[in-house]
Scaffold this motif. Structure first.
Motif: not given
Lengths: 624, 229
Positions: B12-13, B15-17, B21, B25, B28, B85-89
Motif C-alpha cells: 500500500g502506501t 510500498r514507496y518507503l 525509512d 519506522s 519508532r 497497533g504501533a506500525l504505520p499504514e
C-alpha cells in the motif's frame, strides 16, 4: 492509487506523495460540514517540519464539524508527470483533488515561496486571481509571518489571517460554516469574515497610488471594515491546544524530532528582526506542561529526540531544570534532548554541554555584525569578549567546530565592519588552536546572509543595499577569508534581492508574480532552481523596477504598503528605535523590568507571561 | 539478549518507503509499543534490528523478515501484540517467533526470492503466445543488463544464471509474471532488471508499467527452498 502506482516509481522520493504516515487523520467526508486543506508551498520534507501546520491540523481535526488534510508543492519531476497524466493536485489523506475542498489554507513562511502558491493553484485547476473565482471554487486563505505584508498576494488570496492562528482559525471556520448553511455568496461571506479580529480581506480595501508610485492611501471600501487589522495574539499558551499526536513522517524530513514550543515571542529588540516584533509579547509555558507534553509526545510518536523550540530557547526562564528533568524522564528509553539556536553566552554553552553527550556537529552563534559599533546599531547585545569567552568554553568542552552567522548590507555598514567579520572569525579560530583542537578538525564556518529590511521593524524605512554592492561585499569577504580552517558560506544575492522586493512590495507586484510563474519560476528558495533572469524578465514585462522596491528609502511620513496591518507595536516606537539605531544607542530587553514603550501591552491588552509566574522574571545575564 | 524473528509485509502506501525509512519506522514503532529495545553501544546508539534483504523503493513485500533484539525476555506473542497497533499504514507484522542467540544472521541466510509483477495489457495476449515469449527468453544462454556503478560508469552483467524459474499468465486485460531469482549477499538478481530484459526482448503489449511485489524470501536446505524461520 492506481495512477499513482504508474507515476510514483518514476519520480524522486515518491513517499512525498503517498500519505499514510503515523498519526495522519483520515476523516469521512460525509460526516463533516467543512473540508480544509493545509497547503504548504514547498516540498514535503520542508513542510512536514513546520510546527504551525501540526498545530492547526490538530485543532481543525479535533472539531466534529471540520476536517483538515495536507498538500505540499510537488517537486518539478512529479509536477511534470502530473501534467502529463492530467492528474490535478491532490491531498495526501484522501487523494481527493484540492479543488474539491471548501477552503485552501496556505502558510506564508517566506517570500520566495509565492510562486509555488500560484503554481499549486494552477495545478489544482483553480483560477489564480481571487476576482475570477466564483462561489464554485474553494476559498483561498493565507496566514503566517509574511501575512504582515500581504499586499503582493492581494490579488490571489481571498482572506488573510494576521498573527497567531490557533484561536483565529476556529473563529473563521465558525463564520464560514454559518455562511455555508445560509448559502451566502463569497462576497457576503467575506463581509462577515472581516468582522472577526485579525482577518484581512484585501478586496475590501482600495489602494491609491501617487505619481511616483508611492502609496497615496489604503482605505476600506465600506463601513464595518477596520481601517487597520490588528494581529491575533494567544494570551496564554497553556490554554491553547498543543498537538501531542503530530503526524510522524516515515521518510526523512528536515526536522526529524519531537518539537515542543516552550516559549513564544522575544523582546531582545534586535532591530533587523521581524519575528521579535510580530510574536511579542513573550509567553512562556509552565515547566510541568512541557514535561507532560514531552511524555505524551514520546509515547505517541516514537521519536528519539525532543527539541525545545522557540525564537531563543536559552531565554526560557526554567530551561536548565526542564532540560534536566526531560533527560531524567527519557534517557533510558534512548530519547535525547536538543536545543536549536543558542545565545552567545556561557550559560548557553553549559546548557549545550548538558544536552549533547557527544560534541558532534558544531555550536552556532549569531553575532550578526563584525564591529561593536554596528552591533549596537542593530541592538545585538553581544560584545567581542562575550564571543571569545564563549568560543573558549566551547573548544575547551570538546567542540571542534563553531558556526558564526553574520549579515552584510546592514544600515550604516562600512568596509571596517566587513573587516570586523574577518577579524572575529580569525580570532575564534585562534582560540580553537590555543585550546588544542587538532588543526585538521578545527573549523570555523562563517555564514553570511544579506540584510533584507522587513516591515514592522525599526529598519523598515531603510533600503536594501544594491544587488551589485551585495555581490561586491561577498567577493570582498571571500577574498579575505582564505585561512585554513575557515569556511565561508553566503546566500545568493539574487535571492535576497527578490526577497526584499516582495517583503517591501505593494499590490502591483501581483502581475510580476503571475508572469514569473508563467515563465516557470518555482521553488525560488532553492538555489538550484532560482532563476534571476526569469524574474527580471517578469518585472520588465510588467513595467516595474525591482530595484525601486528593494532600494527605496522611506521617510517617516510615507505611507508604507503594510501600514494597514498592525503588529501591535506603535510606529512612534519603531521611529524611536530607528533614531537610536542611527545614533548607535542600545535598548534593553523589556523582560529585565524596564518597559521600552512599544505600545503592545496596552494596545492589545496582553502582557508577557513567564513560567515562574512573575512579571519581572530573572533573566540570565548577557555576560558571565 | 533475547532475539526475535518477525515476518512482516510492506504494501500500500508503504510500498514507496526506502529501506532506511523502514528501519526508522520499526524503531519508532518499537518505542511507541513500549518495547524494551536493545540498543547498540557507542556514539550513535540505534536499535538492534536487522533485515533479510532490502526491498527497492516501489516494490512491495508480502513476506519479509527482520530480526529484533530486546533488553528483556518477552513472549513472542507479546511482541507481536505490541507492534500490532504501533506500525504505520502499509506495514504489518504477520508473525513473531523467538529465535536462539546463535541463529545465523538473516542476511547471510537468504538465497532465493520469489516475485510477482502485474501490468495492464494494451491488446489481447493469448496464453500460448505468452508462454512462447517466456520460453524464448529463458532459452537464451545469456541475458545482459547494464548497471551503473558507484563511479557513475556502466557495467554489463549476465543475469541468466540467477533466474531459476519464470512463468506468466494472461488474464483478460492483465498480465502477471512470476519468477524465482537468486537473492542475498552471494549474488542478487533484481526483479526490475528481469522484467526490463523481458520487455526489451519481445514486444509484449503492455500498457503502462509493471507493479512489482516480492512474494517470498528463502534460504536453501539441501538445494530446496526453505522459509527463513
Amino acid at each position: 492509487m492506481d495512477l499513482l502506482d504508474q507515476i510514483l516509481p518514476l519520480v524522486q522520493k515518491p513517499a512525498r506523495y503517498t500519505g499514510g504516515e503515523w498519526n495522519a487523520i483520515r476523516k469521512d467526508w460525509s460526516e463533516v460540514d467543512l473540508k480544509v486543506v493545509f497547503a504548504f508551498p514547498d516540498v514535503y520534507e520542508v513542510g512536514m517540519s513546520h510546527l504551525g501546520m501540526q498545530i492547526l491540523y490538530s485543532i481543525v481535526n479535533s472539531r466534529n464539524d471540520t476536517l483538515m488534510e495536507r498538500v505540499f508543492a510537488p517537486w518539478p519531476d512529479m509536477e511534470e508527470k502530473m501534467r502529463e497524466h492530467k492528474l490535478p493536485l491532490f491531498a495526501l489523506e484522501s487523494y481527493r483533488p484540492v479543488r474539491d475542498f471548501d477552503v485552501i489554507a496556505f502558510t506564508l513562511q517566506y517570500e520566495l515561496s509565492y510562486t509555488n502558491i500560484l503554481n499549486m493553484l494552477e495545478l489544482a485547476g483553480i483560477p489564480l486571481r481571487a476576482s475570477r473565482r466564483g462561489d464554485e471554487y474553494p476559498l483561498v486563505i493565507a496566514g503566517g509571518p509574511c501575512a504582515f505584508n500581504p499586499e503582493p498576494l492581494a490579488s490571489f488570496i481571498d482572506l488573510f489571517v494576521i498573527g497567531e492562528g490557533e484561536e483565529a482559525i476556529g473563529d473563521f471556520l465558525d463564520v464560514f460554516r454559518s455562511a455555508k448553511v445560509r448559502k451566502l455568496s463569497k462576497k457576503d461571506l467575506l463581509l462577515e469574515a472581516v468582522r472577526v479580529p485579525g482577518i484581512y480581506v484585501p478586496s475590501l480595501y482600495q489602494v491609491e497610488y501617487l505619481a511616483g508610485g508611492s502609496i497615496g492611501k489604503v482605505e476600506p471600501v465600506g463601513d464595518g471594515i477596520p481601517k487597520r487589522v490588528q494581529k491575533r495574539v494567544v494570551r496564554d499558551l497553556e490554554r491553547v491546544p498543543f498537538p501531542t499526536s503530530p503526524i510522524v513522517p516515515s521518510t526523512e524530513i528536515v526536522h526529524d524530532r519531537i518539537m515542543i514550543e516552550v516559549l513564544r515571542g522575544c523582546t531582545r529588540g534586535c532591530r533587523f528582526c521581524q519575528a521579535g516584533v510580530i510574536y511579542r509579547p513573550v509567553r512562556e509555558k509552565k515547566p510541568e506542561t512541557v514535561r507532560s507534553q514531552a511524555a505524551e509526545l514520546v509515547q505517541r510518536t516514537g521519536y528519539g529526540e525532543i527539541s525545545l523550540t522557540s525564537l531563543s530557547t536559552s531565554d526560557y526562564t526554567p530551561v536548565r531544570s526542564v532540560i534536566k528533568a526531560l533527560i531524567d524522564d527519557h534517557a533510558d528509553r534512548g530519547v535525547g534532548v536538543s536545543l536549536p539556536s543558542l545565545r552567545v553566552d556561557n550559560f548557553s554553552v553549559q546548557l549545550a554541554k548538558e544536552v549533547q553527550k557527544v560534541r558532534r556537529s558544531s555550536l552556532t552563534f549569531a553575532p550578526e555584525a563584525g564591529t561593536q559599533r554596528l552591533r549596537d546599531v542593530i541592538n545585538k547585545g553581544v560584545s567581542e569578549e562575550d564571543l571569545m569567552a564563549v568560543a573558549d568554553v566551547a573548544f575547551q568542552e570538546g567542540w571542534r567546530a563553531v558556526k558564526l552567522y553574520f549579515m552584510i548590507g546592514l544600515p550604516t555598514e562600512t568596509a571596517e565592519d566587513l573587516d570586523g567579520i574577518v577579524y572575529l572569525a580569525r580570532e575564534v579560530l585562534a582560540r580553537g588552536r590555543k585550546a588544542g583542537v587538532p588543526r585538521g578538525r578545527l573549523r570555523v564556518t562563517v555564514s553570511v546572509s544579506s540584510f533584507v529590511p522587513k516591515p514592522h521593524t525599526p529598519f523598515q524605512w531603510e533600503p536594501q543595499v544594491s544587488f551589485s554592492d551585495l555581490k561586491e561585499k561577498q567577493a570582498y569577504l571571500a577574498g579575505k577569508l582564505r585561512d585554513r580552517g575557515i569556511v565561508l558560506n553566503y546566500h545568493d544575492a539574487g535571492v535576497s534581492f527578490i526577497e526584499a522586493v516582495f517583503a517591501r512590495g505593494d499590490r502591483r507586484l501581483g502581475q510580476v508574480l503571475e508572469k514569473a510563474c508563467a515563465l516557470g519560476c518555482k521553488f525560488d528558495g532553492w538555489s538550484e532552481l532560482f532563476r534571476l533572469d526569469r524574474w527580471l524578465e517578469a518585472f520588465q514585462k510588467s513595467d516595474l523596477d525591482p530595484a525601486w522596491y528593494a532600494g527605496r528609502r522611506y521617510d517617516y511620513e510615507s505611507i508604507l504598503p503594510w501600514d494597514h496591518i498592525s503588529a501591535g507595536v506603535s510606529k512612534q516606537f519603531l521611529v524611536q528605535e530607528h533614531r537610536r539605531a542611527l545614533a548607535g544607542v542600545t535598548t534593553e530587553d523589556c523582560r529585565a523590568g524596564l518597559c521600552t514603550g512599544c505600545g503592545l501591552c496596552s494596545g492589545l491588552e496582553v502582557e508577557p507571561v513567564f513560567a515562574g509566574g512573575e512579571f519581572d522574571a530573572q533573566v540570565p545575564d548577557a555576560v558571565q | 539478549m533475547p532475539r526475535y524473528r518477525m515476518q512482516y509485509s510492506k504494501e500500500g502506501t508503504a510500498r514507496y518507503l526506502s529501506h532506511l525509512d523502514l528501519l526508522r519506522s520499526f524503531e519508532r514503532a518499537g518505542r511507541r509499543a513500549g518495547l524494551p529495545l536493545a540498543f547498540t553501544k557507542g556514539f550513535n546508539p540505534h536499535p538492534i534490528i536487522s533485515f533479510a534483504a532490502p526491498l527497492g523503493v516501489g516494490t512491495a513485500g508480502e513476506a519479509e523478515y527482520a530480526d529484533l533484539e530486546l533488553k528483556v525476555d518477552l513472549a513472542a506473542g507479546e511482541v507481536l501484540q505490541a507492534l500490532f497497533g504501533a506500525l504505520p499504514e502499509g506495514i504489518r507484522v504477520l508473525e513473531v517467533r523467538s529465535i536462539s542467540d546463535r541463529s545465523p544472521a538473516l542476511m547471510a541466510s537468504v538465497e532465493r526470492a520469489t516475485y510477482r509483477a502485474k501490468a495492464k495489457l494494451k491488446d489481447r495476449l493469448g496464453q500460448q503466445k505468452l508462454d512462447d515469449v517466456i520460453a524464448a527468453f529463458i532459452d537464451r544462454p545469456e541475458i545482459w543488463v547494464e548497471r551503473k556503478n558507484k563511479a557513475g560508469g556502466k557495467k554489463k552483467y549476465d543475469i541468466r544464471s540467477g533466474i531459476f524459474a519464470i512463468s506468466g499468465r494472461s488474464e483478460n486485460d492483465t498480465i502477471i509474471i512470476e519468477a524465482e531469482l537468486k537473492a542475498g549477499s552471494n549474488g542478487n538478481i533484481r526483479f526490475e532488471e528481469v522484467i526490463e530484459a523481458l520487455q526489451a526482448s519481445s514486444s509484449l503489449p503492455i500498457g503502462g508499467r509493471f507493479v512489482l511485489n516480492r512474494t517470498g524470501l528463502f534460504t536453501l536446505e539441501e538445494q530446496a527452498k526453505k522459509t527463513l524461520w
